[in-house]
Every structure is written in C-alpha cells, then in structure tokens.
Motif scaffolding. Sequence first.
Motif, PDB file in Angstrom:
ATOM      1  N   PHE A  61       8.851  -1.027   8.393  1.00  0.00           N
ATOM      2  CA  PHE A  61       7.590  -1.378   9.039  1.00  0.00           C
ATOM      3  C   PHE A  61       6.677  -2.125   8.069  1.00  0.00           C
ATOM      4  CE2 PHE A  61       3.132  -0.296   9.883  1.00  0.00           C
ATOM      5  CZ  PHE A  61       2.978  -0.860  11.142  1.00  0.00           C
ATOM      6  N   HIS A  62       6.640  -1.688   6.816  1.00  0.00           N
ATOM      7  CA  HIS A  62       5.798  -2.352   5.826  1.00  0.00           C
ATOM      8  C   HIS A  62       6.273  -3.776   5.559  1.00  0.00           C
ATOM      9  CE1 HIS A  62       3.234   0.983   5.017  1.00  0.00           C
ATOM     10  NE2 HIS A  62       4.193   1.758   4.532  1.00  0.00           N
ATOM     11  N   VAL A  63       7.588  -4.021   5.663  1.00  0.00           N
ATOM     12  CA  VAL A  63       8.095  -5.380   5.482  1.00  0.00           C
ATOM     13  C   VAL A  63       7.716  -6.249   6.678  1.00  0.00           C
ATOM     14  CG1 VAL A  63      10.187  -6.780   5.299  1.00  0.00           C
ATOM     15  CG2 VAL A  63       9.984  -4.673   3.980  1.00  0.00           C
ATOM     16  N   LEU A  64       7.822  -5.687   7.875  1.00  0.00           N
ATOM     17  CA  LEU A  64       7.472  -6.442   9.073  1.00  0.00           C
ATOM     18  C   LEU A  64       5.979  -6.695   9.177  1.00  0.00           C
ATOM     19  CD1 LEU A  64       9.818  -4.731  11.694  1.00  0.00           C
ATOM     20  CD2 LEU A  64      10.162  -6.905  10.511  1.00  0.00           C
ATOM     21  N   TRP A  65       5.186  -5.817   8.579  1.00  0.00           N
ATOM     22  CA  TRP A  65       3.730  -5.971   8.605  1.00  0.00           C
ATOM     23  C   TRP A  65       3.223  -5.797   7.183  1.00  0.00           C
ATOM     24  CZ3 TRP A  65       0.777  -7.772  12.442  1.00  0.00           C
ATOM     25  CH2 TRP A  65      -0.600  -7.629  12.348  1.00  0.00           C
ATOM     26  N   PRO A  66       3.393  -6.815   6.331  1.00  0.00           N
ATOM     27  CA  PRO A  66       3.026  -6.675   4.907  1.00  0.00           C
ATOM     28  C   PRO A  66       1.538  -6.403   4.738  1.00  0.00           C
ATOM     29  CG  PRO A  66       4.353  -8.642   5.292  1.00  0.00           C
ATOM     30  CD  PRO A  66       3.934  -8.136   6.638  1.00  0.00           C
ATOM     31  N   ARG A  67       1.222  -5.352   4.015  1.00  0.00           N
ATOM     32  CA  ARG A  67      -0.157  -4.988   3.730  1.00  0.00           C
ATOM     33  C   ARG A  67      -0.267  -4.590   2.269  1.00  0.00           C
ATOM     34  NH1 ARG A  67      -1.172  -0.368   7.975  1.00  0.00           N
ATOM     35  NH2 ARG A  67       0.899   0.142   7.202  1.00  0.00           N
ATOM     36  N   GLU A  68      -1.504  -4.338   1.844  1.00  0.00           N
ATOM     37  CA  GLU A  68      -1.732  -3.883   0.473  1.00  0.00           C
ATOM     38  C   GLU A  68      -1.337  -2.412   0.379  1.00  0.00           C
ATOM     39  OE1 GLU A  68      -2.492  -5.630  -2.047  1.00  0.00           O
ATOM     40  OE2 GLU A  68      -2.876  -7.507  -1.008  1.00  0.00           O
ATOM     41  N   THR A  69      -0.066  -2.153   0.153  1.00  0.00           N
ATOM     42  CA  THR A  69       0.434  -0.799   0.076  1.00  0.00           C
ATOM     43  C   THR A  69       1.428  -0.702  -1.074  1.00  0.00           C
ATOM     44  OG1 THR A  69       1.639   0.965   1.240  1.00  0.00           O
ATOM     45  CG2 THR A  69       2.235  -1.312   1.761  1.00  0.00           C
ATOM     46  N   LYS A  70       1.530   0.467  -1.649  1.00  0.00           N
ATOM     47  CA  LYS A  70       2.440   0.695  -2.766  1.00  0.00           C
ATOM     48  C   LYS A  70       3.617   1.580  -2.370  1.00  0.00           C
ATOM     49  CE  LYS A  70      -0.219  -1.586  -5.572  1.00  0.00           C
ATOM     50  NZ  LYS A  70       0.199  -2.911  -6.068  1.00  0.00           N
ATOM     51  N   THR A  71       3.845   1.734  -1.052  1.00  0.00           N
ATOM     52  CA  THR A  71       4.907   2.622  -0.600  1.00  0.00           C
ATOM     53  C   THR A  71       6.268   2.161  -1.092  1.00  0.00           C
ATOM     54  OG1 THR A  71       3.631   3.188   1.370  1.00  0.00           O
ATOM     55  CG2 THR A  71       5.989   3.663   1.424  1.00  0.00           C
ATOM     56  N   LEU A  72       6.538   0.858  -0.968  1.00  0.00           N
ATOM     57  CA  LEU A  72       7.828   0.339  -1.414  1.00  0.00           C
ATOM     58  C   LEU A  72       8.009   0.487  -2.917  1.00  0.00           C
ATOM     59  CD1 LEU A  72       8.346  -2.931   0.652  1.00  0.00           C
ATOM     60  CD2 LEU A  72       9.649  -0.835   0.806  1.00  0.00           C
ATOM     61  N   LEU A  73       6.929   0.505  -3.659  1.00  0.00           N
ATOM     62  CA  LEU A  73       7.017   0.592  -5.112  1.00  0.00           C
ATOM     63  C   LEU A  73       7.034   2.036  -5.583  1.00  0.00           C
ATOM     64  CD1 LEU A  73       4.460  -2.216  -6.019  1.00  0.00           C
ATOM     65  CD2 LEU A  73       6.929  -2.411  -5.678  1.00  0.00           C
ATOM     66  N   ARG A  74       6.225   2.866  -4.953  1.00  0.00           N
ATOM     67  CA  ARG A  74       6.106   4.254  -5.392  1.00  0.00           C
ATOM     68  C   ARG A  74       7.298   5.097  -4.947  1.00  0.00           C
ATOM     69  NH1 ARG A  74       1.789   5.063  -3.107  1.00  0.00           N
ATOM     70  NH2 ARG A  74       2.538   6.148  -1.258  1.00  0.00           N
ATOM     71  N   GLU A  75       7.791   4.865  -3.730  1.00  0.00           N
ATOM     72  CA  GLU A  75       8.883   5.657  -3.185  1.00  0.00           C
ATOM     73  C   GLU A  75      10.107   4.761  -2.953  1.00  0.00           C
ATOM     74  OE1 GLU A  75       7.344   7.403   0.325  1.00  0.00           O
ATOM     75  OE2 GLU A  75       5.702   8.443  -0.702  1.00  0.00           O
ATOM     76  N   TRP A  76      10.560   4.130  -4.007  1.00  0.00           N
ATOM     77  CA  TRP A  76      11.646   3.171  -3.872  1.00  0.00           C
ATOM     78  C   TRP A  76      12.974   3.879  -3.599  1.00  0.00           C
ATOM     79  CZ3 TRP A  76      15.744   3.714  -7.097  1.00  0.00           C
ATOM     80  CH2 TRP A  76      15.541   4.416  -8.285  1.00  0.00           C
ATOM     81  N   ASP A  77      13.844   3.200  -2.916  1.00  0.00           N
ATOM     82  CA  ASP A  77      15.214   3.656  -2.694  1.00  0.00           C
ATOM     83  C   ASP A  77      16.081   2.436  -2.438  1.00  0.00           C
ATOM     84  OD1 ASP A  77      15.855   3.262   0.344  1.00  0.00           O
ATOM     85  OD2 ASP A  77      13.844   4.147   0.315  1.00  0.00           O
ATOM     86  N   LEU A  78      17.381   2.631  -2.452  1.00  0.00           N
ATOM     87  CA  LEU A  78      18.320   1.535  -2.238  1.00  0.00           C
ATOM     88  C   LEU A  78      19.124   1.706  -0.954  1.00  0.00           C
ATOM     89  CD1 LEU A  78      19.670   1.037  -5.884  1.00  0.00           C
ATOM     90  CD2 LEU A  78      17.795  -0.162  -4.741  1.00  0.00           C
ATOM     91  N   TRP A  79      18.772   2.700  -0.136  1.00  0.00           N
ATOM     92  CA  TRP A  79      19.490   2.907   1.123  1.00  0.00           C
ATOM     93  C   TRP A  79      19.213   1.768   2.098  1.00  0.00           C
ATOM     94  CZ3 TRP A  79      23.408   5.928   1.025  1.00  0.00           C
ATOM     95  CH2 TRP A  79      23.402   7.085   0.251  1.00  0.00           C
ATOM     96  N   GLY A  80      17.954   1.409   2.247  1.00  0.00           N
ATOM     97  CA  GLY A  80      17.607   0.314   3.147  1.00  0.00           C
ATOM     98  C   GLY A  80      18.251  -0.998   2.757  1.00  0.00           C
ATOM     99  N   PRO A  81      18.128  -1.437   1.481  1.00  0.00           N
ATOM    100  CA  PRO A  81      18.814  -2.664   1.070  1.00  0.00           C
ATOM    101  C   PRO A  81      20.318  -2.622   1.282  1.00  0.00           C
ATOM    102  CG  PRO A  81      17.144  -2.080  -0.540  1.00  0.00           C
ATOM    103  CD  PRO A  81      17.200  -0.945   0.440  1.00  0.00           C
ATOM    104  N   LEU A  82      20.939  -1.442   1.082  1.00  0.00           N
ATOM    105  CA  LEU A  82      22.384  -1.339   1.291  1.00  0.00           C
ATOM    106  C   LEU A  82      22.737  -1.541   2.761  1.00  0.00           C
ATOM    107  CD1 LEU A  82      25.205  -0.690   0.210  1.00  0.00           C
ATOM    108  CD2 LEU A  82      24.709   1.734   0.582  1.00  0.00           C
TER     109      LEU A  82
END
Length: 224
Positions: A61-82
């Motif tokens: 959702f954050h990728v589809l609606w880019p906002r000033e958020t640190k969710t992708l950085l703070r709670e990173w994972d590689l499941w989605g990219p895989l």
Amino acid sequence: MAESGEQESPLMSVNSSAEIDIEGDITVPGAPDSDDEPSTLDEPVSETLKRDAKAVGKKFFHVLWPRETKTLLREWDLWGPLVLCIFLAVMLQGSHSLISGEAAGGPEFAEVFVIVWIGSSLVTLNSKLLGGTLSFFQSVCVLGYCVLPLDMALLICQLILLASQTTLLFAIRFAIVILAFAWSTFASVKFLGDSQPSHRKALAVYPIFLFYFVISWLVISHSS
C-alpha cells in the motif's frame, strides 16, 4: 618465611558468595516488556503467516501511495520483493511461450532474478559509496517492493494481449509500462532520497532510473 607473606591476588579477593551485576539487555527490540505476554515462538503458524502477510500488504500500500513514511525502512523484509520477483519471472517466461510458441526455458527465469537481485544490490552499493545512510537490506527492500507497479503493468499487458493486436493496443500497453516505470522510480526515490547527501542525489537517482528502465524494457519487449 612469613605465614602471610604472599600478597593475595585481586581475583581471589572477590567473595564467592557476593552477587555480581551483569550489564546488558537481551530482550528483543519491540517485544512486550511484560513476562506474561505470549511469545511469538508459541503462536500458531497461521497467526505468524497472517501477521507477515498483513505487514507485506501494508508495504504494498505504501508503494502504491508513496508518502512520508519510514515503514519500509524501519520494518524491512525480503518476502515482498521475492514474491514480486517470482511473479515477474513467471509471467515473462509464460508470455514468451504463449506468443512465440517456443518452450520457455530457464534462462528467462534466471535472467529476471539476476536483474532484480543483482541490479538492486549494485544500486545499493552505489548508494553506500555515495554516502547513503541506509543499510544494505533496507535499500534492497525498498527497491524490491517498488517493482510492484511494473508487475501490475505486466499483468495488464498480458490481458490486453488476449485481444487481436493493433497499433492502438500497443500504444496503450506502452503508455501503461511508462506510467508504471515512472511510478516505481518516483516511489523508490521518495523512500530513498533523504538517505543521500543533497549534493549527490542525482548520482544516486540515476542508477535507480536505469534499474527500473531495464525491467520496464523486459516488460514491454516480452509482451510485444
């Protein structure tokens, strides 16, 4: 020789019955402080999968609606990219076999994995050499999640290919891929831009541009 002539060692002077304070904290960051709270190791597998799927969906959702958020950085994972990489590889491989009639082999599937993972790693390495403040896996996580618009574009292009192809339909597919490319680039720069020195942002953005451009080229070429 004196009975107590030998000087006692400092280590021997410590009373064995005395309590020694041990400094440090071995608690898991973000875990509840109370000992009564259930551990995630004891929860059912279905709950773990549900929680992880919810976290991945939130990042989508954050990728589809880019906002000033640190969710992708703070709670990173590689499941989605895989998941996105596998979907992209399977769809590209399938499109090759459907259109050309040839058997789709492993090189196409491996090609996508090399471009996505090695490409994102090289972009991350360039970012670190330019003085980026993000960790390696944080940057790879963001670059991988931002492939989502291109995955969506590939799916739409495959649906359009079910109809008889005309110049108009090709122009529509081309516009969709261009829009997805701009979306992916904008979202990744939105999340990664602040991690770069202000005077080197252009040098950091250019490899990101090339990374998504190559994936976009794969989408439009394998769909044509």
